[in-house]
Design an enzyme around this catalytic site. Structure first.
Site, PDB file in Angstrom:
ATOM      1  N   MET A  56      35.771  40.594  39.674  1.00 13.24           N
ATOM      2  CA  MET A  56      34.638  41.162  40.401  1.00 13.24           C
ATOM      3  C   MET A  56      33.321  40.708  39.765  1.00 13.24           C
ATOM      4  O   MET A  56      32.269  41.330  39.965  1.00 13.24           O
ATOM      5  CB  MET A  56      34.717  42.687  40.440  1.00 13.24           C
ATOM      6  CG  MET A  56      35.867  43.208  41.270  1.00 13.24           C
ATOM      7  SD  MET A  56      35.574  44.840  41.993  1.00 13.24           S
ATOM      8  CE  MET A  56      35.293  45.829  40.530  1.00 13.24           C
ATOM      9  N   GLY A  57      33.377  39.613  39.008  1.00 11.70           N
ATOM     10  CA  GLY A  57      32.166  39.101  38.390  1.00 11.70           C
ATOM     11  C   GLY A  57      31.783  39.870  37.150  1.00 11.70           C
ATOM     12  O   GLY A  57      32.595  40.548  36.529  1.00 11.70           O
ATOM     13  N   LYS A  84      36.391  45.013  25.854  1.00 16.21           N
ATOM     14  CA  LYS A  84      35.392  44.364  26.696  1.00 16.21           C
ATOM     15  C   LYS A  84      35.482  44.933  28.109  1.00 16.21           C
ATOM     16  O   LYS A  84      36.559  45.064  28.677  1.00 16.21           O
ATOM     17  CB  LYS A  84      35.642  42.857  26.745  1.00 16.21           C
ATOM     18  CG  LYS A  84      35.500  42.150  25.410  1.00 16.21           C
ATOM     19  CD  LYS A  84      34.048  41.864  25.089  1.00 16.21           C
ATOM     20  CE  LYS A  84      33.910  40.999  23.840  1.00 16.21           C
ATOM     21  NZ  LYS A  84      32.526  40.627  23.570  1.00 16.21           N
ATOM     22  N   GLN A  93      37.678  49.263  47.164  1.00 15.91           N
ATOM     23  CA  GLN A  93      38.330  49.930  46.039  1.00 15.91           C
ATOM     24  C   GLN A  93      37.395  50.908  45.332  1.00 15.91           C
ATOM     25  O   GLN A  93      37.756  51.502  44.318  1.00 15.91           O
ATOM     26  CB  GLN A  93      38.897  48.916  45.047  1.00 15.91           C
ATOM     27  CG  GLN A  93      37.884  48.115  44.259  1.00 15.91           C
ATOM     28  CD  GLN A  93      38.540  47.025  43.432  1.00 15.91           C
ATOM     29  OE1 GLN A  93      39.157  46.099  43.956  1.00 15.91           O
ATOM     30  NE2 GLN A  93      38.442  47.133  42.105  1.00 15.91           N
ATOM     31  N   GLY A 119      36.774  38.846  28.074  1.00 15.13           N
ATOM     32  CA  GLY A 119      38.092  39.144  28.624  1.00 15.13           C
ATOM     33  C   GLY A 119      38.411  38.272  29.812  1.00 15.13           C
ATOM     34  O   GLY A 119      39.499  37.680  29.915  1.00 15.13           O
ATOM     35  N   HIS A 120      37.462  38.169  30.752  1.00 11.62           N
ATOM     36  CA  HIS A 120      37.655  37.283  31.899  1.00 11.62           C
ATOM     37  C   HIS A 120      37.803  35.822  31.447  1.00 11.62           C
ATOM     38  O   HIS A 120      38.627  35.076  31.986  1.00 11.62           O
ATOM     39  CB  HIS A 120      36.459  37.372  32.859  1.00 11.62           C
ATOM     40  CG  HIS A 120      36.224  38.725  33.433  1.00 11.62           C
ATOM     41  ND1 HIS A 120      35.149  39.511  33.065  1.00 11.62           N
ATOM     42  CD2 HIS A 120      36.908  39.444  34.350  1.00 11.62           C
ATOM     43  CE1 HIS A 120      35.169  40.637  33.740  1.00 11.62           C
ATOM     44  NE2 HIS A 120      36.238  40.638  34.521  1.00 11.62           N
ATOM     45  N   ARG A 154      31.377  47.408  32.440  1.00  8.40           N
ATOM     46  CA  ARG A 154      30.620  48.660  32.447  1.00  8.40           C
ATOM     47  C   ARG A 154      30.052  49.026  31.077  1.00  8.40           C
ATOM     48  O   ARG A 154      29.316  50.005  30.968  1.00  8.40           O
ATOM     49  CB  ARG A 154      31.497  49.802  32.972  1.00  8.40           C
ATOM     50  CG  ARG A 154      31.834  49.666  34.472  1.00  8.40           C
ATOM     51  CD  ARG A 154      32.640  50.853  34.972  1.00  8.40           C
ATOM     52  NE  ARG A 154      32.741  50.884  36.425  1.00  8.40           N
ATOM     53  CZ  ARG A 154      33.721  50.337  37.138  1.00  8.40           C
ATOM     54  NH1 ARG A 154      34.698  49.709  36.508  1.00  8.40           N
ATOM     55  NH2 ARG A 154      33.722  50.416  38.452  1.00  8.40           N
TER      56      ARG A 154
END
Length: 283
Positions: free
Chosen positions: A30-31, A185, A61, A36-37, A188
């Protein structure tokens, strides 16, 4: 790196890749990309001929009182990070192209697996997750798809969907990536002020306590969860939503004693920011 915004264009790229016998990897996001991504994209690039990264803040969601409008967005920065990590195609559709009409077709996993943990307070969340992931699988036809262990319930729900609907995709679940002080990570984390950020370290400390108890021979999950709960509850800025444990795979309710693998998961609010974290015992 190719930036693709429409389904038809991406499908053509995917078909051309398949005709050449090359493998396709997918990293759905989700950008607001963080390390982590990046670990998912790097692994995907290493293990596949073509790496597709989707960047889409999925509206279905989010519940009516959740942070869809405030969710962090930085498409330009995300594209730079994804390309540097090895992305070949970045898919950035708008909501209208993925949800073209009022009357929706949903892909929904049912049963206790979506009613515990985050599903207890976010009743529509996992229906939105499985619907968008099913759409992305159908569009990209990946050989492998990459997800992070931090979203442990999401992982188990997607695993069940893949098995139940016979998706021909291999799931790769990557370890949680943490800050040097242990905070997982998360996109938020930027919502936390200085005091909340320090307070949030109790999540990792409590889960390390759970791991330590298990390694010392404790097999009673209620005892382990109680220790985690008490440690978090002692932190005045934290408001506990849940501290729970389930057997893996499948989030099966556990007897007091267990053998095999178990997930200990927590959700805690610090101010207005809801954070989740987990540890797997018996890994």
């Amino acid at each position: 790196m190719i930036l693709c915004t429409d389904v038809k264009g991406l499908r053509k790229l995917v078909k051309d890749t398949g005709k050449k016998g090359k493998t396709i990897g997918l990293v759905p996001t989700m950008g607001a990309l963080h390390e982590g991504h990046i670990s998912l994209i790097t692994a995907c690039s290493r293990e596949n001929d073509l790496t597709i990264v989707s960047i889409f803040v999925n509206p279905v969601q989010f519940g009516p009182n959740e942070d869809f409008d405030q969710y962090p967005r930085d498409l330009s920065g995300d594209c730079q990070k994804a390309e540097a990590a090895g992305a070949d195609i970045i898919f950035t559709p708008d909501a209208g192209s993925l949800y073209p009409g009022k009357d929706m077709t949903w892909v929904e996993t049912t049963g206790d697996i979506v009613k515990v943990l985050c599903g207890r307070t976010r009743p529509i969340h996992f229906r939105g997750v499985t619907t968008i992931i099913a759409k992305l699988f159908n569009i990209t036809m990946p050989d492998k798809a990459y997800f992070g262990q931090k979203d442990a319930q999401q992982v188990e729900v997607i695993r069940k969907m893949v098995n139940d609907l016979f998706f021909d995709v291999e799931l790769h679940i990557m370890p949680i990536v943490r800050e040097q002080d242990g905070l997982a990570k998360s996109s938020r984390n930027i919502y936390l002020n200085k005091e909340e950020r320090q307070s949030a370290l109790v999540l990792y400390k409590s889960l390390k306590c759970a791991q330590s108890l298990f390694l010392q021979g404790e097999k009673n999950l209620q005892t382990i969860c109680s220790a985690v709960h008490d440690m978090i509850a002692a932190e005045p800025l934290g408001s506990i939503e849940y501290v729970e444990a389930y057997l893996l795979p499948g989030l099966i309710p556990a007897n007091e004693e267990f053998n095999g693998r178990a997930l200990v998961a927590v959700a805690v609010r610090f101010g207005t920011t809801r954070l989740i974290d987990n540890v797997i015992l018996g890994e």
